[in-house]
Design a protein around this motif. Sequence first.
Motif, PDB file in Angstrom:
ATOM      1  N   ASP A  28       8.634  -2.392 -49.364  1.00 26.53           N
ATOM      2  CA  ASP A  28       8.555  -1.615 -48.132  1.00 26.53           C
ATOM      3  C   ASP A  28       9.943  -1.125 -47.734  1.00 26.53           C
ATOM      4  O   ASP A  28      10.860  -1.920 -47.560  1.00 26.53           O
ATOM      5  CB  ASP A  28       7.980  -2.470 -46.994  1.00 26.53           C
ATOM      6  N   LYS A 139       9.938  -2.987 -38.799  1.00 22.51           N
ATOM      7  CA  LYS A 139       9.003  -1.879 -38.599  1.00 22.51           C
ATOM      8  C   LYS A 139       8.964  -1.458 -37.133  1.00 22.51           C
ATOM      9  O   LYS A 139       8.796  -0.273 -36.815  1.00 22.51           O
ATOM     10  CB  LYS A 139       7.610  -2.274 -39.093  1.00 22.51           C
ATOM     11  N   TYR A 277       5.580   6.804 -42.213  1.00 21.15           N
ATOM     12  CA  TYR A 277       4.551   6.234 -41.348  1.00 21.15           C
ATOM     13  C   TYR A 277       4.744   4.723 -41.271  1.00 21.15           C
ATOM     14  O   TYR A 277       5.212   4.085 -42.218  1.00 21.15           O
ATOM     15  CB  TYR A 277       3.152   6.529 -41.904  1.00 21.15           C
ATOM     16  N   LYS A 279       2.511   1.207 -39.804  1.00 18.39           N
ATOM     17  CA  LYS A 279       1.235   0.713 -39.286  1.00 18.39           C
ATOM     18  C   LYS A 279       1.475  -0.002 -37.964  1.00 18.39           C
ATOM     19  O   LYS A 279       2.276  -0.932 -37.882  1.00 18.39           O
ATOM     20  CB  LYS A 279       0.592  -0.233 -40.295  1.00 18.39           C
ATOM     21  N   LYS A 284      -3.395   1.038 -37.374  1.00 23.74           N
ATOM     22  CA  LYS A 284      -3.405   2.478 -37.629  1.00 23.74           C
ATOM     23  C   LYS A 284      -2.032   2.948 -38.079  1.00 23.74           C
ATOM     24  O   LYS A 284      -1.018   2.569 -37.503  1.00 23.74           O
ATOM     25  CB  LYS A 284      -3.824   3.227 -36.352  1.00 23.74           C
ATOM     26  N   ASN A 285      -1.997   3.793 -39.125  1.00 23.07           N
ATOM     27  CA  ASN A 285      -0.734   4.370 -39.563  1.00 23.07           C
ATOM     28  C   ASN A 285      -0.309   5.470 -38.603  1.00 23.07           C
ATOM     29  O   ASN A 285      -1.071   6.411 -38.352  1.00 23.07           O
ATOM     30  CB  ASN A 285      -0.870   4.956 -40.976  1.00 23.07           C
ATOM     31  N   GLN A 287       2.723   8.329 -37.428  1.00 20.17           N
ATOM     32  CA  GLN A 287       3.895   9.094 -37.840  1.00 20.17           C
ATOM     33  C   GLN A 287       5.036   8.764 -36.890  1.00 20.17           C
ATOM     34  O   GLN A 287       4.895   8.876 -35.676  1.00 20.17           O
ATOM     35  CB  GLN A 287       3.571  10.586 -37.788  1.00 20.17           C
TER      36      GLN A 287
END
Length: 372
Positions: A28, A139, A277, A279, A284-285, A287
């Motif tokens: 990732d 993230k 993108y 999550k 949900k992914n 942008q």
Amino acid sequence: MFLTIETLFSDAGIVSAIIQRVNQTRKDAIYWQQYLTFRQVTTRVFKDYIGQISGVMAGSINSRFGEKPIRERRNIGSGYGEIAYLGDAYQMSIDRLSELQDLIDKFNQAKAADQATAMNEIVNFIQDDFRQTMLAAHKRMDIVVASLIMTGSALVKNKDAAKSEQNAPDLLEIELPFNFITPAASDVVVDGKNKFISYLRERLNAIAPDYGRYQKMVMTRATFNKNILGSSEFGDSYKMILGSNEMNLSTGLISSALASQVFTGIGLPAIDIKEDYVKDQTGKNVQIYADNRISLLPQDQIGYMRHHTPYEATDPVQGRTYTKADGQMLISNYRDKNGRYMEYTAEWIPQISNPNLITNFDLSTINNIPQG
């Protein structure tokens, strides 16, 4: 060595080996690290200078024995930054723990010579649990930093403590003093044709004395298609720069590298197209880079991810073993009557250096005009 699930997660040597494996095999991408690097701060609230440090006012010319004028060091502005708390606890499912117990039993029953292989199977099995735990904070910061770069602001709400989106309290709110430019239709449309590229070049030349030259322009694929390829002059005026790649233009197969070749050829910054993108917590992914925006950056590294020593590092919860990861993140595992959990704790905040020297074009207005 006799191993149990409890000793597995509390053995600092084993946990460090798992974290090292995660860092070596991590697939990732961490997007924010393109722009920021870790730097420690010793207090949770710290002075955050917002000003130009690369530009220096010309000094006075004095007579040989004349007194020197007294001047103050100039900062355009200053403020304070405050470290944000990050942390989640992930419950490990019974099915997954049962599989792990089978691997531990295999390790305990193996001969000493075979235990290294059995331990490697255990590490391979649980490294994904550590990967997800360690990446969660990164993230979250991917979302925050991308929002800052594209809009100059970032907002995170505490949805867990709210009944609806509207009444969710703010956990983090950042506003940066970018040089915001919002072109009007009359700035771009000339004789019924979209001349956005010419407008962009003229505007950047005009602000260069105050803001300097930029290295790159960050935008999404949708913005690139709408405003760069959508400009009538891209194909009409710049075919000579494309050379043997002119066929790509006629077929619409334009890469960011090819577009950058065109732009740098006419004195504009290189194009950096973002299609990333993340999550979110609903699965949900989303942008993370906003459409209808172009941010111009002086270089890739525009600041730091400030990190502070988490409180648990100095006052650990009794019975828990903590292992450090990047940015002083703490990883721990614990058990209660409801199950076993893997948890991370981190104290980070992005700090953009000299945000007043970053230029951001808000194209939402001109993107509602017809293409010529």
